[in-house]
Every structure is written in C-alpha cells, then in structure tokens.
Design an enzyme around this catalytic site. Structure first.
Site, mmCIF file in Angstrom:
data_model
loop_
_atom_site.group_PDB
_atom_site.id
_atom_site.type_symbol
_atom_site.label_atom_id
_atom_site.label_comp_id
_atom_site.label_asym_id
_atom_site.label_seq_id
_atom_site.Cartn_x
_atom_site.Cartn_y
_atom_site.Cartn_z
ATOM 1 N N LYS A 26 0.837 -1.212 0.000
ATOM 2 C CA LYS A 26 0.000 0.000 0.000
ATOM 3 C C LYS A 26 0.866 1.255 0.000
ATOM 4 C CE LYS A 26 -3.296 2.977 0.435
ATOM 5 N NZ LYS A 26 -4.185 3.344 -0.693
ATOM 6 N N ARG B 205 4.073 6.462 -7.085
ATOM 7 C CA ARG B 205 3.442 7.544 -7.864
ATOM 8 C C ARG B 205 4.117 8.871 -7.510
ATOM 9 N NH1 ARG B 205 -0.721 8.234 -11.260
ATOM 10 N NH2 ARG B 205 -2.102 10.029 -11.107
ATOM 11 N N CYS C 35 -3.526 10.991 0.270
ATOM 12 C CA CYS C 35 -2.770 9.735 0.375
ATOM 13 C C CYS C 35 -1.363 9.810 -0.201
ATOM 14 C CB CYS C 35 -3.521 8.559 -0.208
ATOM 15 S SG CYS C 35 -4.338 8.893 -1.724
HETATM 16 N N1 SAJ Z 1 -0.336 14.886 -9.935
HETATM 17 C C1 SAJ Z 1 0.658 15.502 -10.711
HETATM 18 N N2 SAJ Z 1 1.080 14.860 -11.846
HETATM 19 C C2 SAJ Z 1 0.553 13.657 -12.233
HETATM 20 C C3 SAJ Z 1 -0.441 13.058 -11.430
HETATM 21 C C4 SAJ Z 1 -0.873 13.692 -10.289
HETATM 22 O O1 SAJ Z 1 1.148 16.583 -10.385
HETATM 23 O O2 SAJ Z 1 0.947 13.149 -13.279
HETATM 24 C C5 SAJ Z 1 -0.779 15.563 -8.705
HETATM 25 C C6 SAJ Z 1 -2.256 15.906 -8.704
HETATM 26 O O3 SAJ Z 1 -2.460 17.201 -9.222
HETATM 27 C C7 SAJ Z 1 -2.602 15.841 -7.214
HETATM 28 C C8 SAJ Z 1 -1.655 14.777 -6.676
HETATM 29 O O4 SAJ Z 1 -0.598 14.654 -7.631
HETATM 30 O O5 SAJ Z 1 -2.319 17.075 -6.579
HETATM 31 C C9 SAJ Z 1 -2.293 13.413 -6.458
HETATM 32 O O6 SAJ Z 1 -2.958 13.098 -7.650
HETATM 33 P P1 SAJ Z 1 -3.429 11.548 -7.957
HETATM 34 O O7 SAJ Z 1 -3.841 11.518 -9.382
HETATM 35 O O8 SAJ Z 1 -2.386 10.610 -7.507
HETATM 36 O O9 SAJ Z 1 -4.770 11.384 -7.117
HETATM 37 P P2 SAJ Z 1 -4.994 10.835 -5.644
HETATM 38 O O10 SAJ Z 1 -4.221 11.588 -4.630
HETATM 39 O O11 SAJ Z 1 -6.460 10.743 -5.485
HETATM 40 O O12 SAJ Z 1 -4.364 9.354 -5.691
HETATM 41 C C10 SAJ Z 1 -5.210 8.249 -5.723
HETATM 42 C C11 SAJ Z 1 -4.428 7.085 -5.167
HETATM 43 N N3 SAJ Z 1 -5.352 5.987 -4.991
HETATM 44 C C12 SAJ Z 1 -5.454 5.413 -3.769
HETATM 45 O O13 SAJ Z 1 -4.785 5.750 -2.820
HETATM 46 C C13 SAJ Z 1 -6.448 4.331 -3.671
HETATM 47 C C14 SAJ Z 1 -3.326 6.679 -6.115
HETATM 48 O O14 SAJ Z 1 -2.761 5.448 -5.663
HETATM 49 C C15 SAJ Z 1 -3.846 6.491 -7.508
HETATM 50 O O15 SAJ Z 1 -2.737 6.185 -8.356
HETATM 51 C C16 SAJ Z 1 -4.503 7.773 -7.984
HETATM 52 O O16 SAJ Z 1 -5.606 8.044 -7.081
HETATM 53 C C17 SAJ Z 1 -5.067 7.588 -9.397
HETATM 54 O O17 SAJ Z 1 -4.408 6.889 -10.164
HETATM 55 O O18 SAJ Z 1 -6.104 8.213 -9.673
#
Ligand code: SAJ
Length: 441
Positions: free
Chosen positions: A220, A227, A274
């Site tokens: 986890k 990421r 997260c």
């Molecule tokens: N972000 C970037 N660049 C990227 C992707 C994201 O700057 O290429 C930023 C976003 O703007 C945000 C942050 O990172 O501020 C997090 O974005 P996220 O897309 O990772 O979204 P989260 O935080 O909702 O992450 C969740 C996580 N899922 C769980 O914990 C169950 C993550 O593991 C998933 O990979 C992600 O969703 C997803 O893929 O949507």
C-alpha cells in the site's frame, strides 16, 4: 475457531464491526451489509452516528450510489451505527478504518489507531478477526497494533486473529473501487489470510491476494510512494526544461515514445490525502535501518513546486514593474485535483501563503470548492497576475482574450499547462508555465 468463522462468513451469519465511519469505513460497512451481514458501525462522533442511523451520509462530494445504499442498509436494519464500543463484543470480524495522518515532521500519528485498539481489545470476543484497513507504515502491525491488542493477556492466533487489508478507495469512486480494485489480504498467519479472502470475496470482484502483514503494509505505501517519485521525476524534468529552454510537454511526448517510458505530468505540486502521506509512512517504516533517500528527495521536489510557481509569478511581476507587495493576484484552483472539491494538502494553500507573505493581495477562485465559487471574471478583474493551479475543465474553457482584458497587468502563470502558450502570447498575455523554458514566439 477460524473454520467456524469461515462457516459464519459463508452463511452470512457473522457479525461485522467497522471502526471509523469516514470515507473508507462507511462505504465498506454499507457493502458488507448489502452482502447480507449484520454490520455495526462504530464512531466516536455522536452526531455522525445519529446522522448515519437516520440514513444520512456524512461523506461530502458526489459518491455515486452511496447515499442510496446507506439508506437501504439502515432501512432494512442490517447496518447500525453506535458510539459504544461494548456493542462490538458481538462482532466476529472487526475492520479498523481510522485516520493515520503524518505530522509536520512526517512522523505517523497513530493516536486514533491506538485508541481503537485500546478500546476494542477489552470487548472483542474470543476468536474475533481484527483487520486494519487504514494505511500504516510497514511493520506497524507488529510494532504498534499487536502489542496493544495483546496487552490484557489475550494472544494472537489463540484469542483473536489479526490481519492488514489496506484500502484503495478514491473520492468520487468509493463504492466502485471497493468492488473493482484488487486487495492484498495480509494475514498474521496463512490461515488468517485465507479467512480474510473469504470475507472480502463477499464484496470484492477483483483479485484478493494472500500475503503476510508486512507485505500488505509495504504494497500500500509503495504503490503511492511509487506515484510520488514518478511525479517528482516529471517535475524535475520540467525544471530542467525551464533551465535549458526546452518545453516539458514536447520533451515528455517524445520521451514517452521510447518503449517502457511513461513520464507523468509536471505541475504545481502534489496534494491529496494519500500520495504525500503514504510516501512518508513507507520512509518511516524502514525505521532508520536504511536511508529512504529517493522517497524523501521526491517529497522535497514535489513540495517545492508551489514555491516554484510563486517564483514565476514574482519574476513576471518584477519584469512588468509591479512589486509583488501590493499586487493583486488571482489564484485559480484550490482543490488538490482537477474537477474535485477535495482541498486536502492542496498545493494552492502553499502558494497563497507564499504570496501573502510577500505582501500580495490574493483572491481565490475554485468552481468546485464552495467557499471559492463565484464569477471567475470578477475574481480576475483588475488583477496583476492570474495563477492557474488546478486543471479544472472550467479553466480550460476560459477565453484568453477575455482573461487579458480582465487583468490590470496581463500576466498568466500556468501551473498545470492548461493553456496553449502561443495562443496566450498572441492575445497579449505575458505567459509563464511550469516546464516551459522557451519564450513563446
Ligand atoms: N499529480 C501531478 N502529476 C501527475 C499526477 C498527479 O502533479 O501526473 C498531482 C495531482 O495534481 C494531485 C496529486 O498529484 O495534486 C495526487 O494526484 P493523484 O492523481 O495521484 O490522485 P490521488 O491523490 O487521489 O491518488 C489516488 C491514489 N489511490 C489510492 O490511494 C487508492 C493513487 O494510488 C492512484 O494512483 C490515484 O488516485 C489515481 O491513479 O487516480
């Protein structure tokens, strides 16, 4: 006793307890109730318990199907919420879904987890299966949870069973993810892991993978740290493009043509409940036995991005002869993620603080966040810069000519590469963006 529990799971006569009626605990409680179990939801907030028992969901935002499922499972009597731990004495399996944040020094805060363990250990019935769903640092089951549960003399695998099954929910997809995403069932023993699989099979359609507890904890935290590190790489490449006159979008597209490359998107920072937290939980879990250099370096890169956007705004204001002190700056986007109302750990909060410390007057707009909704043009009117921090669809639709006319000083800082650089310059905007080193023609 595990075989008896397995039978009660199959017959749906097992009683399930869920501790923590938040965005993880409530949907999972509803889904086990929907699967036919009697479920007791435990929360320390009396008003939240009362609302749930009245069939009202405390979860904000759009969660397809959740409100209806809650009303249905409360209505049929299979789900009930309480503030009284004593009611958990009748449960055969108990899920712990309490918050596990990190503090400003990136140290895990297990107060809620410890309180839950200290409360349930004195009521849990013999043979109960305790499953931690909250995200915890690797080895926390052994170091934090087990000692608390055994503190009154009860023994694991004799008086109770223990496992970790981290959740993979996401706001907006709570029920869908619970059903559709695979899960790691980390059992203190292989038999416990198999019993966990039997339990989760009643609500999960995806893979359920047996493992031990530390593997579940590592998976986890690693999936989110992975990421974070990959986003940090994209951000560092963007800064390299700015320093060398390159354009991150073009470079990224060409790099990703190379087999096995998948550079993520650079941006104004990494927020959310997260990704930032889980990286620190993984780093903490190694407990000083190895320096988690890459993870902490990635956190530093990502945490720097809102500061970098601040610098871009400051540079362009100075170039335009506007001192940042006294300048009026519009910040577009306060949620941490596009098309979301979730503001937890938002990079925009860092930018706003930075700009206010520099003496700027900041006006915030976000079509998804109630306190910042309103007319974006009124927000932009007479500003000396507009800083886009979130790639909401609403912002992609903005007419750049109108943006230029609304601003007092035509400076547009694009933290998420929402706009086309040439188009922005063509309408007379001074345009800077994360990852854009070249001066648009
Ligand atoms: N972000 C970037 N660049 C990227 C992707 C994201 O700057 O290429 C930023 C976003 O703007 C945000 C942050 O990172 O501020 C997090 O974005 P996220 O897309 O990772 O979204 P989260 O935080 O909702 O992450 C969740 C996580 N899922 C769980 O914990 C169950 C993550 O593991 C998933 O990979 C992600 O969703 C997803 O893929 O949507």
């Amino acid at each position: 006793m595990l075989s008896e529990l397995r039978s009660r799971i199959e017959e749906r006569t097992a009683v399930i307890g869920v501790i923590g009626m938040g965005y993880v605990g409530l949907p999972v409680a509803c889904m086990f109730a929907q699967a036919g179990f009697r479920v007791i939801g435990m929360d320390i907030k009396a008003e939240r318990v009362a609302g749930i028992n009245a069939g009202r969901s405390p979860i904000e935002g759009d969660e397809p199907g959740l409100a209806e499922l809650l009303a249905e499972t409360i209505g049929c009597g299979r789900l009930r919420a309480t503030t009284d731990y004593a009611e958990l004495a009748q449960t055969d399996a108990m899920l712990i879904d309490v918050e596990t944040p990190v503090d400003k020094n990136h140290q895990p805060q297990y107060a809620a987890l410890k309180a839950a363990c200290q409360s349930l250990r004195s009521v849990m019935k013999s043979g109960a299966l305790i499953i931690v769903e909250s995200t915890i640092a690797p080895t926390a089951i052994e170091r934090v949870v087990l000692p608390l549960l055994e503190d009154l003399g009860k023994r694991v695998n004799v008086d109770f069973y223990l496992g970790a099954c981290p959740e993979r929910v996401m706001p907006g997809k709570l029920l869908m993810n619970l059903k559709a995403l695979s899960r790691v069932c980390g059992g203190h023993t292989p038999e416990t892991a198999q019993t966990m699989i039997a339990l989760y099979r009643t609500i999960v359609e995806a893979d359920l993978d047996a493992a031990n507890c530390v593997t579940a904890e590592l998976v986890k935290t690693a999936e989110n740290a992975y990421r974070d590190v990959n986003i940090a790489f994209a951000n560092e490449l963007a800064l390299a493009c700015e320093a060398t006159g390159g354009d991150f979008l073009a470079v990224r597209e060409l790099v990703n043509k190379s087999p096995g490359r998948a550079v993520l998107m650079a941006g104004a920072g990494v927020g959310g409940h997260c990704i930032p937290k889980d990286s620190w939980l993984l780093a903490h879990g190694v407990n000083g036995r190895m320096p988690a250099r890459l993870i902490s370096a990635a956190r530093a890169v990502n945490d720097h991005m809102p500061n970098h956007v601040t610098n871009l705004a400051e540079q362009e204001l100075q170039r335009a002869g506007r001192d940042v002190t006294g300048a009026k700056i519009a910040v577009l986007g306060y949620a941490y993620l596009e098309n979301s109302d979730d503001t937890r750990n938002s990079p925009s909060a860092v930018l706003v603080t930075n700009l206010q410390r520099l003496g700027a007057e900041v006006v915030i707009h976000d079509p998804w966040v109630p306190q910042y909704q309103g007319d974006v043009w009124a927000c932009l009117h007479d500003c000396d810069a507009a800083v886009v921090m979130v790639a909401h669809n609403d912002y992609r639709a903005l007419d750049l000519k109108q943006v230029k006319m609304a601003l007092r000083t035509p400076i547009l800082i694009d933290g998420r590469r929402v706009f086309d650089a040439q188009r922005a310059v063509a309408v007379g905007l001074v345009y800077r963006a994360v990852g854009l080193g070249v001066k648009p023609a």
